[in-house]
Scaffold this motif. Structure first.
Motif, short mmCIF file in Angstrom:
data_model
loop_
_atom_site.label_atom_id
_atom_site.label_comp_id
_atom_site.label_asym_id
_atom_site.label_seq_id
_atom_site.Cartn_x
_atom_site.Cartn_y
_atom_site.Cartn_z
N VAL A 70 -3.99 -8.37 5.04
CA VAL A 70 -3.39 -8.79 3.77
C VAL A 70 -4.52 -9.26 2.87
O VAL A 70 -5.33 -10.09 3.27
N LEU A 71 -4.55 -8.73 1.66
CA LEU A 71 -5.51 -9.15 0.65
C LEU A 71 -4.76 -10.02 -0.35
O LEU A 71 -3.78 -9.56 -0.94
N PHE A 72 -5.19 -11.27 -0.48
CA PHE A 72 -4.47 -12.19 -1.37
C PHE A 72 -5.46 -12.97 -2.22
O PHE A 72 -6.61 -13.13 -1.87
N GLU A 73 -4.94 -13.45 -3.33
CA GLU A 73 -5.72 -14.28 -4.25
C GLU A 73 -5.45 -15.75 -3.92
O GLU A 73 -4.47 -16.07 -3.25
N THR A 88 9.70 -11.81 -3.76
CA THR A 88 8.39 -11.62 -3.15
C THR A 88 7.41 -12.63 -3.73
O THR A 88 7.57 -13.09 -4.86
N PRO A 89 6.38 -12.99 -2.97
CA PRO A 89 5.41 -13.98 -3.44
C PRO A 89 4.49 -13.41 -4.51
O PRO A 89 4.36 -12.19 -4.65
N THR A 90 3.84 -14.28 -5.23
CA THR A 90 2.80 -13.87 -6.17
C THR A 90 1.46 -13.99 -5.46
O THR A 90 1.32 -14.74 -4.50
N GLY A 91 0.46 -13.25 -5.93
CA GLY A 91 -0.89 -13.40 -5.43
C GLY A 91 -1.26 -12.54 -4.24
O GLY A 91 -2.39 -12.59 -3.76
N ILE A 92 -0.32 -11.74 -3.73
CA ILE A 92 -0.64 -10.80 -2.65
C ILE A 92 -0.83 -9.44 -3.30
O ILE A 92 0.10 -8.90 -3.91
N THR A 93 -2.04 -8.91 -3.20
CA THR A 93 -2.34 -7.67 -3.92
C THR A 93 -2.23 -6.42 -3.07
O THR A 93 -1.79 -5.39 -3.54
N ASP A 94 -2.63 -6.51 -1.80
CA ASP A 94 -2.63 -5.33 -0.93
C ASP A 94 -2.27 -5.73 0.50
O ASP A 94 -2.68 -6.81 0.95
N VAL A 95 -1.54 -4.85 1.18
CA VAL A 95 -1.16 -5.08 2.58
C VAL A 95 -1.29 -3.76 3.33
O VAL A 95 -0.85 -2.71 2.84
N TRP A 96 -1.90 -3.82 4.50
CA TRP A 96 -2.02 -2.67 5.39
C TRP A 96 -1.34 -3.02 6.71
O TRP A 96 -1.58 -4.10 7.27
N VAL A 97 -0.52 -2.13 7.21
CA VAL A 97 0.12 -2.29 8.52
C VAL A 97 -0.35 -1.12 9.36
O VAL A 97 -0.17 0.04 8.98
N ALA A 98 -0.96 -1.43 10.48
CA ALA A 98 -1.52 -0.41 11.37
C ALA A 98 -2.43 0.55 10.60
O ALA A 98 -2.44 1.75 10.83
N GLY A 99 -3.19 -0.01 9.65
CA GLY A 99 -4.16 0.77 8.90
C GLY A 99 -3.59 1.56 7.74
O GLY A 99 -4.34 2.20 7.00
N GLN A 100 -2.28 1.50 7.54
CA GLN A 100 -1.66 2.24 6.44
C GLN A 100 -1.28 1.29 5.31
O GLN A 100 -0.68 0.23 5.56
N PRO A 101 -1.59 1.64 4.06
CA PRO A 101 -1.23 0.75 2.95
C PRO A 101 0.28 0.71 2.75
O PRO A 101 0.92 1.76 2.64
N VAL A 102 0.85 -0.49 2.72
CA VAL A 102 2.27 -0.65 2.43
C VAL A 102 2.48 -1.35 1.08
O VAL A 102 3.54 -1.24 0.49
N VAL A 103 1.46 -2.08 0.63
CA VAL A 103 1.43 -2.65 -0.72
C VAL A 103 0.05 -2.33 -1.28
O VAL A 103 -0.96 -2.58 -0.63
N ALA A 104 0.02 -1.74 -2.46
CA ALA A 104 -1.24 -1.40 -3.12
C ALA A 104 -1.18 -1.91 -4.56
O ALA A 104 -0.25 -1.57 -5.28
N GLN A 105 -2.14 -2.74 -4.91
CA GLN A 105 -2.20 -3.33 -6.25
C GLN A 105 -0.87 -3.99 -6.63
O GLN A 105 -0.38 -3.86 -7.74
N GLY A 106 -0.28 -4.70 -5.64
CA GLY A 106 0.95 -5.46 -5.87
C GLY A 106 2.23 -4.67 -5.84
O GLY A 106 3.31 -5.23 -6.03
N LYS A 107 2.17 -3.38 -5.57
CA LYS A 107 3.38 -2.55 -5.56
C LYS A 107 3.57 -1.89 -4.19
O LYS A 107 2.61 -1.43 -3.58
N SER A 108 4.82 -1.81 -3.76
CA SER A 108 5.13 -1.15 -2.50
C SER A 108 4.76 0.32 -2.55
O SER A 108 5.00 1.00 -3.55
#
Length: 120
Positions: A70-73, A88-108
């Motif tokens: 998880v990449l967060f500010e 959804t929370p603010t300040g979380i910009t990117d999320v990867w699950v098992a190496g795959q992006p599930v949130v990129a630049q704040g969007k699913s």
């Protein structure tokens, strides 16, 4: 260890902690109230939890481990309320699950690579 028992279930209204527990630890409790250092908060949410549940390939960033990241500010804040628990929370910009992006630049991204995990 940090965790939540707020599991969303189809057809029911989730408890706000299902969406806000981890952002609340990183934001108000860590940043604002100084209950934890950033490193300790992240450790309690990752490697401590993985060890407790016997998830040998999770919880650390190193070769051979599954990349859940998880990449967060530093502005991360939960917004979930009893009136609107699925905020959804603010300040979380990117999320990867098992190496795959599930949130990129704040969007699913629409990807759903997650799976039920069992003790190793």
């Amino acid at each position: 260890m940090v965790g939540s028992d707020g599991l969303p279930r189809p057809g029911t209204r989730p408890h706000p902690r299902a969406f806000g527990s981890f952002p609340r630890i990183l934001g108000p409790l860590r940043r604002d109230r100084h209950w934890f250092t950033l490193e300790d908060a992240v450790r309690r949410m990752t490697s401590v939890s993985a060890q407790r549940f016997g998830l040998a390939t999770r919880g650390l960033i190193r070769p051979g481990m599954v990349a859940d990241l998880v990449l967060f500010e530093d502005t991360v804040t939960d917004r979930a309320t009893f009136e609107e628990p699925a905020q959804t929370p603010t300040g979380i910009t990117d999320v990867w699950v098992a190496g795959q992006p599930v949130v990129a630049q704040g969007k699913s991204t629409g990807a759903r690579p997650g799976k039920v995990l069992a003790k190793a």
